[in-house]
Write a protein that holds these residues in place. Structure first.
Motif, short mmCIF file in Angstrom:
data_model
loop_
_atom_site.label_atom_id
_atom_site.label_comp_id
_atom_site.label_asym_id
_atom_site.label_seq_id
_atom_site.Cartn_x
_atom_site.Cartn_y
_atom_site.Cartn_z
N VAL A 1 1.05 5.53 7.47
CA VAL A 1 -0.10 5.75 8.33
C VAL A 1 0.10 6.03 9.47
O VAL A 1 0.89 5.21 10.34
CB VAL A 1 -1.04 4.40 8.20
N ALA B 1 -4.54 5.31 2.25
CA ALA B 1 -3.20 5.92 2.20
C ALA B 1 -2.80 5.25 0.71
O ALA B 1 -2.15 6.09 -0.05
CB ALA B 1 -2.27 5.51 3.05
N GLU C 1 -7.27 2.57 6.98
CA GLU C 1 -6.53 3.51 6.98
C GLU C 1 -5.44 3.23 5.78
O GLU C 1 -5.09 4.32 4.94
CB GLU C 1 -5.65 3.84 8.13
#
Length: 130
Positions: free
Chosen positions: A40, A93, A89
């Motif tokens: 990330v 991912a 996030e």
């Protein structure tokens, strides 16, 4: 804190799995485990699909230090609890990288129990021999 070199970030990001071992309180290594890993931004993140009760995750709590191997990278790391604001996030991912696996597995790695174990892996400088 130390940051990841770009080539190592890319190699770890492209690895399907990561091997991780944590250091016990006495400094000896625990048992290696194979887990999923995502990138990330400039961070390498991992979490426990089985939540905080998983043995490998509990091991990371003792000294917050260990070693990882992925994509030809073999590195000492510090386990840093990720800011919960990063979880969306990290979830995205995991879905992008591992979305070809069964939906129930993806649901587990992006669920609240796994989210509570999200860690950033921060590279540690190699210790010099005395």
């Amino acid at each position: 804190m130390t940051t990841w070199p770009n080539d190592e970030l890319a190699r770890i990001e492209n690895a399907e799995e990561l091997r991780v071992v944590s250091l016990r309180r006495d400094g000896s290594p625990g048992s290696w485990r194979t887990i999923w890993v995502v990138r990330v931004g400039d961070d390498i993140c991992v979490r426990s699909v089985n939540g905080p009760t998983a043995a490998w995750y509990r091991g990371t709590r003792a000294r917050l230090q260990g070693r990882i191997q992925a994509g030809g990278v073999d590195k000492d790391v510090t386990f840093v609890d990720a800011d919960p604001a990063l979880n969306d996030e990290v979830d995205a991912a995991y879905r992008a990288k591992y979305g070809h696996y069964a939906a129930n597995i993806i649901k587990a790695i992006t669920g609240p129990e796994a989210n509570s174990t999200t860690m950033r892996l921060v590279p540690r400088p190699a210790e010099s021999a005395a």
